[in-house]
Motif scaffolding. Structure first.
Motif, short mmCIF file in Angstrom:
data_model
loop_
_atom_site.label_atom_id
_atom_site.label_comp_id
_atom_site.label_asym_id
_atom_site.label_seq_id
_atom_site.Cartn_x
_atom_site.Cartn_y
_atom_site.Cartn_z
N ARG A 34 0.83 -1.21 0.00
CA ARG A 34 0.00 0.00 0.00
C ARG A 34 0.86 1.26 0.00
N HIS A 35 2.13 1.12 0.42
CA HIS A 35 3.07 2.24 0.34
C HIS A 35 3.91 2.19 -0.94
N GLY A 36 3.58 1.29 -1.84
CA GLY A 36 4.32 1.20 -3.10
C GLY A 36 5.65 0.46 -2.98
N GLU A 37 5.88 -0.16 -1.82
CA GLU A 37 7.13 -0.89 -1.59
C GLU A 37 6.92 -2.37 -1.91
N HIS A 38 6.75 -2.64 -3.22
CA HIS A 38 6.32 -3.99 -3.62
C HIS A 38 7.32 -5.08 -3.26
N SER A 39 8.64 -4.75 -3.31
CA SER A 39 9.60 -5.82 -3.02
C SER A 39 9.76 -6.06 -1.51
N LEU A 40 9.05 -5.27 -0.67
CA LEU A 40 8.98 -5.57 0.76
C LEU A 40 7.70 -6.33 1.12
N CYS A 41 6.88 -6.63 0.12
CA CYS A 41 5.59 -7.30 0.35
C CYS A 41 5.77 -8.52 1.26
N VAL A 42 4.87 -8.69 2.20
CA VAL A 42 4.98 -9.84 3.12
C VAL A 42 4.73 -11.17 2.40
N ARG A 43 4.10 -11.11 1.25
CA ARG A 43 3.89 -12.33 0.46
C ARG A 43 4.76 -12.35 -0.80
N TYR A 44 5.85 -11.57 -0.77
CA TYR A 44 6.69 -11.42 -1.97
C TYR A 44 7.27 -12.74 -2.41
N HIS A 45 7.19 -13.00 -3.70
CA HIS A 45 7.89 -14.16 -4.24
C HIS A 45 8.30 -13.87 -5.68
N ILE A 46 9.13 -14.73 -6.21
CA ILE A 46 9.76 -14.45 -7.51
C ILE A 46 9.45 -15.58 -8.48
N ILE A 47 8.92 -15.18 -9.64
CA ILE A 47 8.64 -16.15 -10.70
C ILE A 47 9.97 -16.77 -11.13
N GLY A 48 10.02 -18.08 -11.17
CA GLY A 48 11.25 -18.78 -11.53
C GLY A 48 11.99 -19.30 -10.31
N GLU A 49 11.77 -18.62 -9.15
CA GLU A 49 12.42 -19.07 -7.91
C GLU A 49 11.44 -19.86 -7.04
N HIS A 50 10.33 -19.20 -6.68
CA HIS A 50 9.35 -19.84 -5.80
C HIS A 50 8.26 -20.56 -6.58
N VAL A 51 7.99 -20.08 -7.79
CA VAL A 51 7.00 -20.72 -8.66
C VAL A 51 7.64 -20.91 -10.04
N ARG A 52 6.98 -21.69 -10.89
CA ARG A 52 7.58 -22.00 -12.20
C ARG A 52 7.89 -20.75 -13.00
N GLY A 53 9.04 -20.81 -13.69
CA GLY A 53 9.51 -19.68 -14.46
C GLY A 53 9.20 -19.78 -15.94
N VAL A 54 10.01 -19.12 -16.74
CA VAL A 54 9.64 -18.85 -18.13
C VAL A 54 10.65 -19.38 -19.16
N HIS A 55 11.53 -20.28 -18.76
CA HIS A 55 12.43 -20.85 -19.76
C HIS A 55 11.74 -22.03 -20.45
N SER A 56 10.75 -21.66 -21.26
CA SER A 56 9.87 -22.64 -21.90
C SER A 56 9.27 -21.96 -23.14
N GLU A 57 8.62 -22.76 -23.99
CA GLU A 57 8.06 -22.17 -25.22
C GLU A 57 6.87 -21.27 -24.91
N LEU A 58 6.11 -21.62 -23.87
CA LEU A 58 4.94 -20.82 -23.47
C LEU A 58 5.01 -20.57 -21.98
N ALA A 59 4.44 -19.44 -21.54
CA ALA A 59 4.37 -19.17 -20.10
C ALA A 59 3.09 -18.39 -19.82
N ALA A 60 2.38 -18.77 -18.75
CA ALA A 60 1.21 -18.02 -18.29
C ALA A 60 1.67 -17.13 -17.15
N ILE A 61 1.57 -15.82 -17.36
CA ILE A 61 2.18 -14.86 -16.44
C ILE A 61 1.11 -13.87 -15.96
#
Ligand SMILES: [Zn+2]
Length: 346
Positions: A100-127
């Motif tokens: 809510r303060h615009g500090e998205h990378s401090l989000c308490v639920r912050y996670h990273i596509i490719g690290e915590h969930v499946r990433g994009v080194h593939s022919e298709l990706a749903a993002i």
């Protein structure tokens, strides 16, 4: 579709390039035909396995990628098929006090596509729509894939967190790596005097070409001594350190009184000896930084799209050679970003 994937953590031989069910976009997601992906050290850590992070197997790595929209979920408003997009990998909730303060990378639920969930080194990706940046016509797919993670990381480190000012002296360690080579360009753009370290003459020359006024080999000489010589014993205002244990003490010793060391990672280890006496007596600041807010990512990517900043491309490989791509990072061969493309795109 074909995807880079692994079913267990381990060495490079766990990596395969094979069939994976085509993803379908959820309501707020965009299905992207991936034209290029890029690697980060994060991909190596994720493949080896990170404590406390349990990924769903098989895992598809990749926190950087770009491509063309082929379909959108019914709730998507910003994109339509045919649009050119790039991934910005940080996922934030939008609701917590930090978001809510615009500090998205401090989000308490912050996670990273490719690290915590499946990433994009593939022919298709749903993002998620929120994680896509518009890529202007004319920007090569390799550039669009290689820039977002490292440029947003380096931008937040220097501009938002260290609050770098024109005329200040800054030392960028590992200036030929992804974050390092972005940091040299950003510090130069901000009007700072840039010093850089690297481990070979080719890497040092690359750092000078990007805007470093002096670059020196940390394997041949003590970089803290060298910085004292270069700055008339004063030291630098800011050190960008993503190396960690191997450099931490020298990073502190390179700082001027009141200086700031800003870190976004610790590739050589996260528990160095430190020097509290030096920290309090010289009134140093130790500043952490990770990824960036959406606004910071927008700001720096505008400067990538207009050509002010440019990610160096070390090598472009087919995704079937993803293990070789990991090797290039792990062996620190060359400089800049390693790009992978679906074999069908080459
Ligand atoms: Zn949040």
């Amino acid at each position: 579709m074909k995807a880079v994937q692994f079913t267990e953590h381990g060495d490079r031989d766990v990596i395969e390039y094979g069939d994976f069910p085509d993803p379908a976009p959820d309501r707020d997601e965009v299905l992207v035909d991936v034209k290029a992906g890029a690697l980060n050290h994060l991909d190596v850590w994720t493949r080896r396995g990170l404590p406390g992070i349990d990924v769903e197997m098989p895992h598809i790595p990749g926190s950087d990628g770009a491509g063309e929209v082929v379909a959108v979920g019914e709730g998507v408003t910003r994109f339509e098929p045919g649009d050119r997009v790039a991934l910005s990998a940080g996922v934030s909730c939008g609701d917590c006090e930090y978001c809510r303060h615009g500090e998205h990378s401090l989000c308490v639920r912050y996670h990273i596509i490719g690290e915590h969930v499946r990433g994009v080194h593939s022919e298709l990706a749903a993002i998620p729509e929120d994680n896509l940046l518009e890529v202007p016509e004319g920007v090569p797919w390799e550039t669009a894939a290689a820039a977002p993670l490292v440029f947003q990381t380096a931008w937040r480190m220097l501009i938002s967190r260290a609050e770098l000012k024109p005329g200040e002296d800054v030392l960028v360690l590992g200036a030929s790596g992804g974050v390092g080579h972005a940091a040299v360009q950003i510090a130069d753009y901000a009007g700072a005097n840039v010093y850089a370290t690297g481990s070979s003459e080719a890497k040092l020359q690359h750092a000078r070409d990007l805007g470093a006024q002096a670059a020196f080999d940390y394997t041949e000489e003590d970089f803290a001594d060298r910085i004292r010589d270069e700055t008339g014993k004063r030291g630098v205002d800011v050190v960008v350190d993503h190396v960690g244990a191997a450099t931490w003490q020298d990073s502190l010793a390179s700082l001027a009184k009141g200086g700031r060391v800003v870190t976004c990672g610790a590739t050589t280890g996260g528990n160095p000896e430190t020097d509290i006496n030096r920290i309090f007596w010289n009134q140093l600041q130790v500043i952490g930084s990770t990824m960036a807010s959406k606004g910071e990512a927008d700001d720096v990517m505008e400067l990538v799209w207009d050509g002010t900043f440019e990610p160096a491309i070390r090598e472009v490989l087919p995704m079937s050679e993803a293990a070789r791509a990991h090797e290039l990072l792990e062996e620190r061969e060359g400089f800049g970003k390693v790009v992978v493309k679906p074999d069908s795109e080459l």
